[in-house]
Design an enzyme around this catalytic site. Sequence first.
Site, PDB file in Angstrom:
ATOM      1  N   LYS A 145      25.796  28.575 -13.380  1.00 23.55           N
ATOM      2  CA  LYS A 145      26.385  27.321 -12.921  1.00 23.55           C
ATOM      3  C   LYS A 145      26.991  26.518 -14.077  1.00 23.55           C
ATOM      4  O   LYS A 145      27.357  25.363 -13.919  1.00 23.55           O
ATOM      5  CB  LYS A 145      25.342  26.498 -12.156  1.00 23.55           C
ATOM      6  CG  LYS A 145      24.959  27.175 -10.827  1.00 23.55           C
ATOM      7  CD  LYS A 145      24.179  26.266  -9.914  1.00 23.55           C
ATOM      8  CE  LYS A 145      22.724  26.237 -10.263  1.00 23.55           C
ATOM      9  NZ  LYS A 145      21.920  25.492  -9.254  1.00 23.55           N
ATOM     10  N   ASN A 152      20.869  25.633  -3.884  1.00 23.56           N
ATOM     11  CA  ASN A 152      19.988  25.379  -2.744  1.00 23.56           C
ATOM     12  C   ASN A 152      20.489  25.968  -1.432  1.00 23.56           C
ATOM     13  O   ASN A 152      19.707  26.486  -0.632  1.00 23.56           O
ATOM     14  CB  ASN A 152      19.773  23.871  -2.604  1.00 23.56           C
ATOM     15  CG  ASN A 152      18.463  23.565  -1.919  1.00 23.56           C
ATOM     16  OD1 ASN A 152      17.486  24.270  -2.116  1.00 23.56           O
ATOM     17  ND2 ASN A 152      18.450  22.534  -1.104  1.00 23.56           N
ATOM     18  N   ARG A 198      13.721  20.089  -4.271  1.00 27.15           N
ATOM     19  CA  ARG A 198      14.892  20.452  -3.497  1.00 27.15           C
ATOM     20  C   ARG A 198      14.465  20.465  -2.037  1.00 27.15           C
ATOM     21  O   ARG A 198      13.366  20.865  -1.713  1.00 27.15           O
ATOM     22  CB  ARG A 198      15.392  21.848  -3.864  1.00 27.15           C
ATOM     23  CG  ARG A 198      15.670  22.044  -5.322  1.00 27.15           C
ATOM     24  CD  ARG A 198      16.864  21.226  -5.768  1.00 27.15           C
ATOM     25  NE  ARG A 198      17.150  21.507  -7.173  1.00 27.15           N
ATOM     26  CZ  ARG A 198      18.001  22.421  -7.592  1.00 27.15           C
ATOM     27  NH1 ARG A 198      18.659  23.147  -6.723  1.00 27.15           N
ATOM     28  NH2 ARG A 198      18.205  22.617  -8.871  1.00 27.15           N
ATOM     29  N   PRO A 217      27.628  21.970  -5.687  1.00 19.43           N
ATOM     30  CA  PRO A 217      28.195  23.090  -6.437  1.00 19.43           C
ATOM     31  C   PRO A 217      27.154  24.158  -6.755  1.00 19.43           C
ATOM     32  O   PRO A 217      26.081  23.858  -7.260  1.00 19.43           O
ATOM     33  CB  PRO A 217      28.705  22.417  -7.716  1.00 19.43           C
ATOM     34  CG  PRO A 217      28.908  20.990  -7.350  1.00 19.43           C
ATOM     35  CD  PRO A 217      27.823  20.686  -6.357  1.00 19.43           C
ATOM     36  N   GLU A 218      27.477  25.381  -6.413  1.00 17.40           N
ATOM     37  CA  GLU A 218      26.635  26.507  -6.777  1.00 17.40           C
ATOM     38  C   GLU A 218      27.479  27.474  -7.593  1.00 17.40           C
ATOM     39  O   GLU A 218      28.619  27.182  -7.940  1.00 17.40           O
ATOM     40  CB  GLU A 218      26.044  27.151  -5.519  1.00 17.40           C
ATOM     41  CG  GLU A 218      25.234  26.142  -4.702  1.00 17.40           C
ATOM     42  CD  GLU A 218      24.308  26.786  -3.681  1.00 17.40           C
ATOM     43  OE1 GLU A 218      23.905  27.935  -3.884  1.00 17.40           O
ATOM     44  OE2 GLU A 218      23.998  26.125  -2.689  1.00 17.40           O
TER      45      GLU A 218
END
Length: 287
Positions: free
Chosen positions: A54, A168, A253, A5-6
């Site tokens: 977010k 990401n 990440r 989820p972004e």
Amino acid sequence: MVGVPEGDTVWLAAKRMHAALAGSTLRRGEFRVPQLAAVDLAGVGVREVVPRGKHLLIRLADERTVRSHFRMDGAWHIYRPGTRWHGGPGYDVRAVLATDAWECVGYRLHDLALVPTAEEHTLVGHLGPDVLGPDWDLDEALRRLRAHPDDQIGVALLDQRNLAGIGNIYKVESLFLCGVHPWARVADVDDLAGLVTRARKLMLANREHPEQSTTGSLRRGEDHWVAGRRGRPCRRCGTTILLGEQGPSTEERVTWWCPRCQAARSPIDPAARTGEPDHPRPLTTYR
Ligand SMILES: [Zn+2]
């Protein structure tokens, strides 16, 4: 599976939650996390549901706000009463907010909190300009990014204090599309405004649907330029896509990039910052 989820995912969730709940009264409102286990929102009205970066904010008619965060795996599912819930096993349910018309079920939610609406800033006040927000401010985002000129751009784009909403996938894809090496210093990015604007455009193009595509194709395997494509040929130049880890050790990440399309003008040696030898450590757990 590379999608997490972004900001665009949260934006769409908030839009759907708002359509389901705003203006209605909860007949059931409960949380299955220790800090909110005693809360019962039955009888409370819902004013609106809005995204902030977010974070998803559910503002109640009694001037309180529920905050949730998806992190890597969370989701809100919306069902008609009587429909079978299918977002995961029952022990993954963290919240249930139901009206006579809809049941909103929060799976694997993180950072659940209930605060007076007037104190939302204690939860989201640290965030930089919201990439998908109505008050998006490019100049302020650039000012915050440039305040730390020696930061790696691949880390800086994810720092929600600089700008809120980028995750990401949009980070690695916008870096590729702008030909910027993930380890480049912020100060060495020629067109920082163009890079940030590119990331925002990708998110705007995707916010109305759950799929994340940066290529224009929604077909599986064709929906990204470099994300999830380690070891495969670059769609532009054929060079093998690389994968490494980037960021503070507690927030690592994975980063994919094309070493040719994103060649650093003045080569950056990741070892100089991370102490790692030669190159970012390859991973085997991600495709
Ligand atoms: Zn390439």
